[in-house]
Write an enzyme that holds these catalytic residues in place. Structure first.
Site, PDB file in Angstrom:
ATOM      1  NE  ARG A 167      -4.075  -1.887   0.253  1.00 23.84           N
ATOM      2  CZ  ARG A 167      -4.067  -3.134  -0.236  1.00 23.84           C
ATOM      3  NH1 ARG A 167      -3.002  -3.605  -0.895  1.00 23.84           N
ATOM      4  NH2 ARG A 167      -5.113  -3.924  -0.091  1.00 23.84           N
ATOM      5  CB  SER A 239      -8.925  -1.724   4.017  1.00 20.59           C
ATOM      6  OG  SER A 239      -9.235  -3.017   3.571  1.00 20.59           O
ATOM      7  CD  GLU A 335      -6.021   1.046   1.899  1.00 21.20           C
ATOM      8  OE1 GLU A 335      -5.787  -0.130   2.186  1.00 21.20           O
ATOM      9  OE2 GLU A 335      -6.896   1.378   1.074  1.00 21.20           O
TER      10      GLU A 335
HETATM   11  P1  FAD Z   1      -8.438   8.762  -5.509  1.00 22.04           P
HETATM   12  O1  FAD Z   1      -9.060   8.498  -4.190  1.00 22.04           O
HETATM   13  O2  FAD Z   1      -9.108   9.735  -6.389  1.00 22.04           O
HETATM   14  O3  FAD Z   1      -6.919   9.191  -5.280  1.00 22.04           O
HETATM   15  C1  FAD Z   1      -6.110   8.445  -4.404  1.00 22.04           C
HETATM   16  C2  FAD Z   1      -4.745   9.123  -4.292  1.00 22.04           C
HETATM   17  O4  FAD Z   1      -4.058   9.049  -5.532  1.00 22.04           O
HETATM   18  C3  FAD Z   1      -4.838  10.611  -3.959  1.00 22.04           C
HETATM   19  O5  FAD Z   1      -3.773  10.929  -3.102  1.00 22.04           O
HETATM   20  C4  FAD Z   1      -4.679  11.301  -5.307  1.00 22.04           C
HETATM   21  O6  FAD Z   1      -4.119  12.586  -5.189  1.00 22.04           O
HETATM   22  C5  FAD Z   1      -3.717  10.353  -6.004  1.00 22.04           C
HETATM   23  N1  FAD Z   1      -3.893  10.323  -7.460  1.00 22.04           N
HETATM   24  C6  FAD Z   1      -5.019  10.014  -8.130  1.00 22.04           C
HETATM   25  N2  FAD Z   1      -4.783  10.041  -9.462  1.00 22.04           N
HETATM   26  C7  FAD Z   1      -3.484  10.384  -9.614  1.00 22.04           C
HETATM   27  C8  FAD Z   1      -2.631  10.596 -10.765  1.00 22.04           C
HETATM   28  N3  FAD Z   1      -3.073  10.453 -12.007  1.00 22.04           N
HETATM   29  N4  FAD Z   1      -1.328  10.947 -10.545  1.00 22.04           N
HETATM   30  C9  FAD Z   1      -0.850  11.077  -9.276  1.00 22.04           C
HETATM   31  N5  FAD Z   1      -1.599  10.907  -8.166  1.00 22.04           N
HETATM   32  C10 FAD Z   1      -2.906  10.554  -8.343  1.00 22.04           C
HETATM   33  N6  FAD Z   1      -7.556  -0.692  -2.616  1.00 22.04           N
HETATM   34  C11 FAD Z   1      -6.772  -1.775  -2.740  1.00 22.04           C
HETATM   35  O7  FAD Z   1      -5.545  -1.657  -2.848  1.00 22.04           O
HETATM   36  N7  FAD Z   1      -7.290  -3.033  -2.717  1.00 22.04           N
HETATM   37  C12 FAD Z   1      -8.609  -3.270  -2.592  1.00 22.04           C
HETATM   38  O8  FAD Z   1      -9.042  -4.420  -2.578  1.00 22.04           O
HETATM   39  C13 FAD Z   1      -9.473  -2.133  -2.478  1.00 22.04           C
HETATM   40  N8  FAD Z   1     -10.808  -2.309  -2.322  1.00 22.04           N
HETATM   41  C14 FAD Z   1     -11.617  -1.214  -2.186  1.00 22.04           C
HETATM   42  C15 FAD Z   1     -12.999  -1.426  -2.029  1.00 22.04           C
HETATM   43  C16 FAD Z   1     -13.851  -0.355  -1.898  1.00 22.04           C
HETATM   44  C17 FAD Z   1     -15.335  -0.602  -1.727  1.00 22.04           C
HETATM   45  C18 FAD Z   1     -13.331   0.967  -1.922  1.00 22.04           C
HETATM   46  C19 FAD Z   1     -14.267   2.140  -1.798  1.00 22.04           C
HETATM   47  C20 FAD Z   1     -11.969   1.192  -2.068  1.00 22.04           C
HETATM   48  C21 FAD Z   1     -11.091   0.090  -2.199  1.00 22.04           C
HETATM   49  N9  FAD Z   1      -9.703   0.263  -2.348  1.00 22.04           N
HETATM   50  C22 FAD Z   1      -8.899  -0.838  -2.491  1.00 22.04           C
HETATM   51  C23 FAD Z   1      -9.108   1.612  -2.348  1.00 22.04           C
HETATM   52  C24 FAD Z   1      -9.174   2.327  -3.736  1.00 22.04           C
HETATM   53  O9  FAD Z   1     -10.129   1.732  -4.558  1.00 22.04           O
HETATM   54  C25 FAD Z   1      -7.829   2.334  -4.450  1.00 22.04           C
HETATM   55  O10 FAD Z   1      -6.847   2.949  -3.658  1.00 22.04           O
HETATM   56  C26 FAD Z   1      -7.890   3.057  -5.804  1.00 22.04           C
HETATM   57  O11 FAD Z   1      -6.699   2.869  -6.512  1.00 22.04           O
HETATM   58  C27 FAD Z   1      -8.168   4.547  -5.661  1.00 22.04           C
HETATM   59  O12 FAD Z   1      -8.459   5.061  -6.944  1.00 22.04           O
HETATM   60  P2  FAD Z   1      -9.182   6.467  -7.116  1.00 22.04           P
HETATM   61  O13 FAD Z   1      -9.124   6.834  -8.562  1.00 22.04           O
HETATM   62  O14 FAD Z   1     -10.517   6.419  -6.523  1.00 22.04           O
HETATM   63  O15 FAD Z   1      -8.192   7.375  -6.269  1.00 22.04           O
HETATM   64  N1  EPU Z   2     -11.024 -10.399  10.098  1.00 30.34           N
HETATM   65  C1  EPU Z   2     -11.724 -10.504  11.282  1.00 30.34           C
HETATM   66  N2  EPU Z   2     -12.772  -9.657  11.500  1.00 30.34           N
HETATM   67  C2  EPU Z   2     -13.156  -8.726  10.580  1.00 30.34           C
HETATM   68  C3  EPU Z   2     -12.444  -8.616   9.370  1.00 30.34           C
HETATM   69  C4  EPU Z   2     -11.373  -9.475   9.149  1.00 30.34           C
HETATM   70  O1  EPU Z   2     -11.406 -11.315  12.119  1.00 30.34           O
HETATM   71  O2  EPU Z   2     -14.117  -8.020  10.863  1.00 30.34           O
HETATM   72  C5  EPU Z   2      -9.895 -11.310   9.862  1.00 30.34           C
HETATM   73  C6  EPU Z   2     -10.357 -12.628   9.244  1.00 30.34           C
HETATM   74  O3  EPU Z   2      -9.707 -13.682   9.883  1.00 30.34           O
HETATM   75  C7  EPU Z   2      -9.823 -12.598   7.838  1.00 30.34           C
HETATM   76  C8  EPU Z   2      -8.624 -11.656   7.954  1.00 30.34           C
HETATM   77  O4  EPU Z   2      -8.969 -10.742   9.000  1.00 30.34           O
HETATM   78  O5  EPU Z   2      -9.451 -13.846   7.389  1.00 30.34           O
HETATM   79  C9  EPU Z   2      -8.368 -10.872   6.686  1.00 30.34           C
HETATM   80  O6  EPU Z   2      -9.584 -10.297   6.252  1.00 30.34           O
HETATM   81  P1  EPU Z   2      -9.907 -10.093   4.707  1.00 30.34           P
HETATM   82  O7  EPU Z   2      -9.596 -11.337   3.921  1.00 30.34           O
HETATM   83  O8  EPU Z   2     -11.278  -9.539   4.615  1.00 30.34           O
HETATM   84  O9  EPU Z   2      -8.842  -9.037   4.266  1.00 30.34           O
HETATM   85  P2  EPU Z   2      -8.394  -7.667   4.916  1.00 30.34           P
HETATM   86  O10 EPU Z   2      -7.055  -7.838   5.526  1.00 30.34           O
HETATM   87  O11 EPU Z   2      -9.470  -7.108   5.772  1.00 30.34           O
HETATM   88  C10 EPU Z   2      -7.133  -6.941   2.762  1.00 30.34           C
HETATM   89  C11 EPU Z   2      -6.974  -5.656   2.022  1.00 30.34           C
HETATM   90  C12 EPU Z   2      -8.155  -5.450   1.080  1.00 30.34           C
HETATM   91  C13 EPU Z   2      -8.188  -6.599   0.080  1.00 30.34           C
HETATM   92  C14 EPU Z   2      -8.321  -7.910   0.841  1.00 30.34           C
HETATM   93  C15 EPU Z   2      -8.204  -9.113  -0.086  1.00 30.34           C
HETATM   94  C16 EPU Z   2      -5.659  -4.128   3.358  1.00 30.34           C
HETATM   95  C17 EPU Z   2      -5.671  -2.953   4.263  1.00 30.34           C
HETATM   96  N3  EPU Z   2      -6.851  -4.556   2.939  1.00 30.34           N
HETATM   97  O12 EPU Z   2      -8.280  -6.776   3.585  1.00 30.34           O
HETATM   98  O13 EPU Z   2      -7.967  -4.233   0.385  1.00 30.34           O
HETATM   99  O14 EPU Z   2      -9.275  -6.461  -0.818  1.00 30.34           O
HETATM  100  O15 EPU Z   2      -7.262  -8.015   1.823  1.00 30.34           O
HETATM  101  O16 EPU Z   2      -6.892  -9.223  -0.529  1.00 30.34           O
HETATM  102  O17 EPU Z   2      -4.604  -4.647   3.025  1.00 30.34           O
HETATM  103  C18 EPU Z   2      -8.368  -1.887   0.545  1.00 30.34           C
HETATM  104  O18 EPU Z   2      -7.142  -1.742   0.571  1.00 30.34           O
HETATM  105  O19 EPU Z   2      -9.166  -0.925   0.565  1.00 30.34           O
HETATM  106  C19 EPU Z   2      -8.919  -3.239   0.501  1.00 30.34           C
HETATM  107  C20 EPU Z   2     -10.233  -3.499   0.532  1.00 30.34           C
END
Ligand code: FAD
Ligand code: EPU
Length: 341
Positions: A167, A239, A335
Site C-alpha cells: 500500500r 479498508s 489507508e
Molecule cells: P483517488 O481516491 O481519487 O486518489 C487516491 C490518491 O491518488 C490521492 O492521493 C490522489 O491525489 C492520487 N492520485 C489520483 N490520481 C493520480 C494521478 N493520475 N497521478 C498522481 N496521483 C494521483 N484498494 C486496494 O488496494 N485493494 C482493494 O481491494 C481495495 N478495495 C476497495 C474497495 C472499496 C469498496 C473501496 C471504496 C476502495 C477500495 N480500495 C482498495 C481503495 C481504492 O479503490 C484504491 O486505492 C484506488 O486505486 C483509488 O483510486 P481512485 O481513482 O478512486 O483514487
Molecule cells: N477479520 C476478522 N474480523 C473482521 C475482518 C477481518 O477477524 O471483521 C480477519 C479474518 O480472519 C480474515 C482476515 O482478517 O481472514 C483478513 O480479512 P480479509 O480477507 O477480509 O482481508 P483484509 O485484511 O481485511 C485486505 C486488504 C483489502 C483486500 C483484501 C483481499 C488491506 C488494508 N486490505 O483486507 O484491500 O481487498 O485483503 O486481498 O490490506 C483496501 O485496501 O481498501 C482493501 C479493501
C-alpha cells in the site's frame, strides 16, 4: 448565494466514495496536454491544488477544501505488442480500473483478474500499489508514465523507481505533488499463472468450471460483492486502515498472549497482522458514532451511515486507534488520503 457557496462552489460529496459533505474552490479536468500545462502554471504560482481520480481512497474530512481540485480524465488504451514472454499494454490514467481489468481479460491477456472490482482509476492504482487476493499492482506493471509539473515534461518511472511496497510507493512520498501519473504500462504474462492461494478463491473458481482468467475475475468479483459494501449504497473507502506490519519478536509476544491472532508472513521476516481482527477483538464491529461507524460484516471498513460528518469520522478514527493501541500495542495507520484542510 451565501459567502461560502460563492467562494467554494464545487460540491465534493459525490466526488468521493465516503460521501462526506465538503466543498472546494474550483474543479478542473485534466484531459490533455494543455490542461497539464495549465496545472503546472497554477502550481508555479503557488496556488493550492489537489489531484483526484474517482475518490475511492480520498476522504474529505474538512467541509471546506481551500484548493483547486484537478480531476484526472486522460483517456485511452493501447496494445503495445507481445515479446513472446508478455503482452504489453498501456492504459491512460483516467480510465476506470475495473473496466481495464475486464478489457484485458476479455482480450485474452490474463494477469489482472485478482484485482477485479477495485474501485478507482488507473492513474491512482500505482499510488498505493493496489492489491487484493494475492496480487499487487507491482506484479503486473512495467513502467509508470508521469508529467513532471516542475519542469513541464513527460517522464517514465521504471519499476525500481516506483519504490512499490505494501500500500505504498514513491508517489506517496518524494514524488507526491510533483508528478501527475498519465499512463501505466502493464506486462501480462503469455504463460498465464493463476494466483489462487488467498482465502476461498480456489474453491470459488472450481465451482465456476474451467480454470481461466475470466473465471478468476468472476470468483473474485463474487467474493468482493458479498464482503464489501457498495459505496453507491453505503459510503466507504474500502479498508480504512492498513494491516499493521510488526517485527517477529512483537508478533511472537502477541501470539503468546492472543493465540488466535490472525497474521501472515511479510517481507524481510516481518509479520502482517489482520487489522480487521484487531478491531473486532476490541468489540468495535458495528460500533456507531453519530452517523459514521464500523461496518457490521467487516471491521476494517468504516462506513457513512447517511449523514456522516468529517469531525465524527476523525473522532471514530481516534477511538479505534486508541482501543487497538491499548489492547495490542499496535498503531493503526489510515489507508485513505484524509483531506483535512
Ligand atoms: P483517488 O481516491 O481519487 O486518489 C487516491 C490518491 O491518488 C490521492 O492521493 C490522489 O491525489 C492520487 N492520485 C489520483 N490520481 C493520480 C494521478 N493520475 N497521478 C498522481 N496521483 C494521483 N484498494 C486496494 O488496494 N485493494 C482493494 O481491494 C481495495 N478495495 C476497495 C474497495 C472499496 C469498496 C473501496 C471504496 C476502495 C477500495 N480500495 C482498495 C481503495 C481504492 O479503490 C484504491 O486505492 C484506488 O486505486 C483509488 O483510486 P481512485 O481513482 O478512486 O483514487
Ligand atoms: N477479520 C476478522 N474480523 C473482521 C475482518 C477481518 O477477524 O471483521 C480477519 C479474518 O480472519 C480474515 C482476515 O482478517 O481472514 C483478513 O480479512 P480479509 O480477507 O477480509 O482481508 P483484509 O485484511 O481485511 C485486505 C486488504 C483489502 C483486500 C483484501 C483481499 C488491506 C488494508 N486490505 O483486507 O484491500 O481487498 O485483503 O486481498 O490490506 C483496501 O485496501 O481498501 C482493501 C479493501
Amino acid at each position: 448565494m451565501s459567502a461560502l457557496t460563492a467562494t467554494h462552489s464545487v460540491d465534493l460529496q459525490p466526488l468521493h466514495t465516503f460521501g462526506l459533505p465538503a466543498r472546494a474552490r474550483e474543479l478542473r479536468l485534466l484531459a490533455n496536454q494543455e490542461d497539464l500545462r495549465a496545472f503546472a502554471r497554477m502550481k508555479r504560482e503557488g496556488q493550492p491544488f489537489l489531484l483526484l481520480g474517482e475518490g475511492s481512497n480520498t476522504v474529505f474530512t474538512s467541509p471546506l477544501v481551500d484548493a483547486t481540485v484537478w480531476k484526472v480524465a486522460l483517456k485511452g488504451r493501447r496494445y503495445l505488442g507481445c515479446d513472446g514472454v508478455c503482452h504489453h499494454v498501456r492504459v491512460w490514467a483516467g480510465e476506470n480500473w475495473h473496466q481495464t481489468v475486464e478489457w484485458t481479460v476479455a482480450m485474452g491477456w490474463g494477469g489482472l483478474e485478482n484485482l477485479a472490482l477495485i474501485p478507482g482509476c488507473v492513474g491512482a492504482s500505482p499510488v498505493q500499489n493496489i492489491g487484493a487476493y494475492g496480487v499487487e499492482l507491482k506484479d503486473r506493471v512495467s513502467a509508470v508514465h508521469a508529467f513532471d509539473l516542475d519542469v513541464q515534461k513527460e517522464c517514465i518511472f521504471n519499476l525500481d523507481e516506483c519504490e512499490f511496497a505494501y500500500r505504498d510507493s514513491v508517489f506517496k512520498h518524494a514524488a507526491q505533488g510533483r508528478y501527475v501519473i498519465t499512463a501505466v504500462d502493464f506486462a501480462l504474462p503469455v504463460q498465464w499463472q493463476p494466483v489462487l492461494g488467498y482465502g476461498d478463491v480456489a474453491q470459488r473458481v472450481a465451482e465456476l468450471g474451467p480454470l481461466t482468467p475470466m473465471n478468476v475475475l468472476k470468483a473474485v468479483s463474487t467474493i468482493r460483492t458479498q464482503k464489501l459494501p457498495d459505496p453507491a449504497v453505503l459510503g466507504n473507502s474500502g479498508s480504512f486502515f492498513k494491516n499493521p506490519i510488526v517485527d517477529a519478536a512483537q508478533a511472537k509476544a502477541l501470539v503468546q498472549q492472543f493465540p488466535n491472532l490472525v497474521n501472515y508472513p511479510a517481507d524481510d521476516g516481518l509479520v502482517k497482522l489482520a487489522a480487521g481482527w484487531l478491531i473486532e477483538q476490541c468489540g468495535l464491529k458495528g460500533f456507531v458514532l453519530g452517523s459514521v461507524g464500523v461496518y457490521t460484516k467487516q471491521a476494517l471498513i468504516l462506513v457513512n451511515l447517511g449523514n456522516g460528518q468529517g469531525a465524527e469520522l476523525l473522532q471514530l478514527i481516534s477511538h479505534i486507534q486508541a482501543q487497538v493501541q491499548t489492547r495490542f500495542g499496535v498503531l493503526l495507520e489510515s489507508e485513505p488520503n484524509l483531506i483535512n484542510k
